[in-house]
Write a protein that holds these residues in place. Structure first.
Motif, PDB file in Angstrom:
ATOM      1  N   TYR A  48       0.831  -1.206   0.000  1.00 11.34           N
ATOM      2  CA  TYR A  48       0.000   0.000   0.000  1.00 11.34           C
ATOM      3  C   TYR A  48       0.865   1.257   0.000  1.00 11.34           C
ATOM      4  O   TYR A  48       0.558   2.238  -0.676  1.00 11.34           O
ATOM      5  CB  TYR A  48      -0.934  -0.007   1.207  1.00 11.34           C
ATOM      6  CG  TYR A  48      -1.804   1.216   1.297  1.00 11.34           C
ATOM      7  CD1 TYR A  48      -2.798   1.441   0.353  1.00 11.34           C
ATOM      8  CD2 TYR A  48      -1.637   2.135   2.317  1.00 11.34           C
ATOM      9  CE1 TYR A  48      -3.598   2.562   0.424  1.00 11.34           C
ATOM     10  CE2 TYR A  48      -2.440   3.256   2.393  1.00 11.34           C
ATOM     11  CZ  TYR A  48      -3.415   3.474   1.449  1.00 11.34           C
ATOM     12  OH  TYR A  48      -4.203   4.586   1.517  1.00 11.34           O
ATOM     13  N   ALA A  49       1.966   1.238   0.738  1.00 11.91           N
ATOM     14  CA  ALA A  49       2.871   2.387   0.755  1.00 11.91           C
ATOM     15  C   ALA A  49       3.481   2.604  -0.630  1.00 11.91           C
ATOM     16  O   ALA A  49       3.587   3.758  -1.094  1.00 11.91           O
ATOM     17  CB  ALA A  49       3.969   2.182   1.798  1.00 11.91           C
ATOM     18  N   ARG A  50       3.867   1.533  -1.312  1.00 14.42           N
ATOM     19  CA  ARG A  50       4.399   1.670  -2.673  1.00 14.42           C
ATOM     20  C   ARG A  50       3.340   2.217  -3.615  1.00 14.42           C
ATOM     21  O   ARG A  50       3.625   3.036  -4.483  1.00 14.42           O
ATOM     22  CB  ARG A  50       4.915   0.322  -3.183  1.00 14.42           C
ATOM     23  CG  ARG A  50       6.200  -0.101  -2.537  1.00 14.42           C
ATOM     24  CD  ARG A  50       6.886  -1.276  -3.223  1.00 14.42           C
ATOM     25  NE  ARG A  50       6.063  -2.003  -4.146  1.00 14.42           N
ATOM     26  CZ  ARG A  50       5.897  -3.320  -4.152  1.00 14.42           C
ATOM     27  NH1 ARG A  50       6.517  -4.042  -3.255  1.00 14.42           N
ATOM     28  NH2 ARG A  50       5.139  -3.905  -5.038  1.00 14.42           N
ATOM     29  N   PHE A  51       2.102   1.775  -3.453  1.00 12.72           N
ATOM     30  CA  PHE A  51       1.013   2.268  -4.284  1.00 12.72           C
ATOM     31  C   PHE A  51       0.809   3.769  -4.063  1.00 12.72           C
ATOM     32  O   PHE A  51       0.652   4.531  -5.020  1.00 12.72           O
ATOM     33  CB  PHE A  51      -0.265   1.497  -3.949  1.00 12.72           C
ATOM     34  CG  PHE A  51      -1.507   2.078  -4.561  1.00 12.72           C
ATOM     35  CD1 PHE A  51      -1.755   1.923  -5.912  1.00 12.72           C
ATOM     36  CD2 PHE A  51      -2.406   2.789  -3.778  1.00 12.72           C
ATOM     37  CE1 PHE A  51      -2.894   2.457  -6.475  1.00 12.72           C
ATOM     38  CE2 PHE A  51      -3.542   3.321  -4.343  1.00 12.72           C
ATOM     39  CZ  PHE A  51      -3.789   3.166  -5.695  1.00 12.72           C
ATOM     40  N   ARG A  97       3.554  10.304  -7.259  1.00 15.33           N
ATOM     41  CA  ARG A  97       4.446  10.650  -8.366  1.00 15.33           C
ATOM     42  C   ARG A  97       3.662  10.930  -9.640  1.00 15.33           C
ATOM     43  O   ARG A  97       3.954  11.876 -10.360  1.00 15.33           O
ATOM     44  CB  ARG A  97       5.454   9.528  -8.620  1.00 15.33           C
ATOM     45  CG  ARG A  97       6.638   9.582  -7.681  1.00 15.33           C
ATOM     46  CD  ARG A  97       7.601   8.508  -8.014  1.00 15.33           C
ATOM     47  NE  ARG A  97       7.007   7.286  -7.444  1.00 15.33           N
ATOM     48  CZ  ARG A  97       7.343   6.058  -7.743  1.00 15.33           C
ATOM     49  NH1 ARG A  97       8.267   5.837  -8.628  1.00 15.33           N
ATOM     50  NH2 ARG A  97       6.764   5.048  -7.172  1.00 15.33           N
ATOM     51  N   SER A  98       2.642  10.102  -9.941  1.00 17.76           N
ATOM     52  CA  SER A  98       1.886  10.317 -11.172  1.00 17.76           C
ATOM     53  C   SER A  98       1.056  11.595 -11.081  1.00 17.76           C
ATOM     54  O   SER A  98       0.899  12.311 -12.054  1.00 17.76           O
ATOM     55  CB  SER A  98       0.972   9.125 -11.459  1.00 17.76           C
ATOM     56  OG  SER A  98      -0.089   9.079 -10.534  1.00 17.76           O
ATOM     57  N   THR A 154       1.606  14.737 -13.625  1.00 18.71           N
ATOM     58  CA  THR A 154       0.454  15.165 -14.411  1.00 18.71           C
ATOM     59  C   THR A 154       0.197  16.658 -14.223  1.00 18.71           C
ATOM     60  O   THR A 154      -0.054  17.361 -15.193  1.00 18.71           O
ATOM     61  CB  THR A 154      -0.814  14.377 -13.991  1.00 18.71           C
ATOM     62  OG1 THR A 154      -0.517  12.996 -14.096  1.00 18.71           O
ATOM     63  CG2 THR A 154      -1.979  14.728 -14.861  1.00 18.71           C
ATOM     64  N   THR A 155       0.313  17.170 -13.010  1.00 16.01           N
ATOM     65  CA  THR A 155       0.046  18.591 -12.786  1.00 16.01           C
ATOM     66  C   THR A 155       1.108  19.462 -13.404  1.00 16.01           C
ATOM     67  O   THR A 155       0.804  20.522 -13.949  1.00 16.01           O
ATOM     68  CB  THR A 155      -0.073  18.901 -11.287  1.00 16.01           C
ATOM     69  OG1 THR A 155       1.104  18.439 -10.638  1.00 16.01           O
ATOM     70  CG2 THR A 155      -1.304  18.244 -10.701  1.00 16.01           C
ATOM     71  N   SER A 156       2.367  19.026 -13.392  1.00 18.78           N
ATOM     72  CA  SER A 156       3.408  19.850 -13.974  1.00 18.78           C
ATOM     73  C   SER A 156       3.349  19.816 -15.498  1.00 18.78           C
ATOM     74  O   SER A 156       3.647  20.783 -16.162  1.00 18.78           O
ATOM     75  CB  SER A 156       4.782  19.431 -13.475  1.00 18.78           C
ATOM     76  OG  SER A 156       5.019  18.085 -13.782  1.00 18.78           O
ATOM     77  N   VAL A 157       2.908  18.706 -16.086  1.00 20.97           N
ATOM     78  CA  VAL A 157       2.801  18.614 -17.544  1.00 20.97           C
ATOM     79  C   VAL A 157       1.607  19.432 -18.021  1.00 20.97           C
ATOM     80  O   VAL A 157       1.676  20.159 -18.999  1.00 20.97           O
ATOM     81  CB  VAL A 157       2.676  17.134 -17.988  1.00 20.97           C
ATOM     82  CG1 VAL A 157       2.305  17.039 -19.456  1.00 20.97           C
ATOM     83  CG2 VAL A 157       3.959  16.418 -17.701  1.00 20.97           C
ATOM     84  N   SER A 158       0.468  19.345 -17.327  1.00 23.46           N
ATOM     85  CA  SER A 158      -0.725  20.048 -17.760  1.00 23.46           C
ATOM     86  C   SER A 158      -0.600  21.553 -17.496  1.00 23.46           C
ATOM     87  O   SER A 158      -1.248  22.342 -18.133  1.00 23.46           O
ATOM     88  CB  SER A 158      -1.975  19.484 -17.066  1.00 23.46           C
ATOM     89  OG  SER A 158      -1.850  19.706 -15.673  1.00 23.46           O
TER      90      SER A 158
END
Length: 60
Positions: free
Chosen positions: A40-43, A49-50, A54-58
């Motif tokens: 769960y921590a890895r998830f 990260r995603s 996504t916010t920096s790309v958009s």
């Protein structure tokens, strides 16, 4: 003879129910929550990260 058969049906059902009850209430060994919590921590890290990517790309 038929009366004996009708008396044996509930007896067999009671024995079966008691066997199932002892099997259902047996103590089970637990592995603990270690592997599940690590997964769960890895998830969560991957989702953070995603979201950051996504916010920096958009925003560009």
């Amino acid at each position: 003879m038929a009366a004996l058969a009708w008396l044996l049906i509930p007896l067999v059902a009671a024995i079966g129910a008691s066997l199932w009850g002892t099997w259902a209430l047996r103590t089970r060994r637990t592995r603990g929550d270690g592997p599940e919590l690590v997964g769960y921590a890895r998830f969560r890290e991957a989702m953070e990260r995603s979201t950051t990517t996504t916010t920096s790309v958009s925003g560009s």
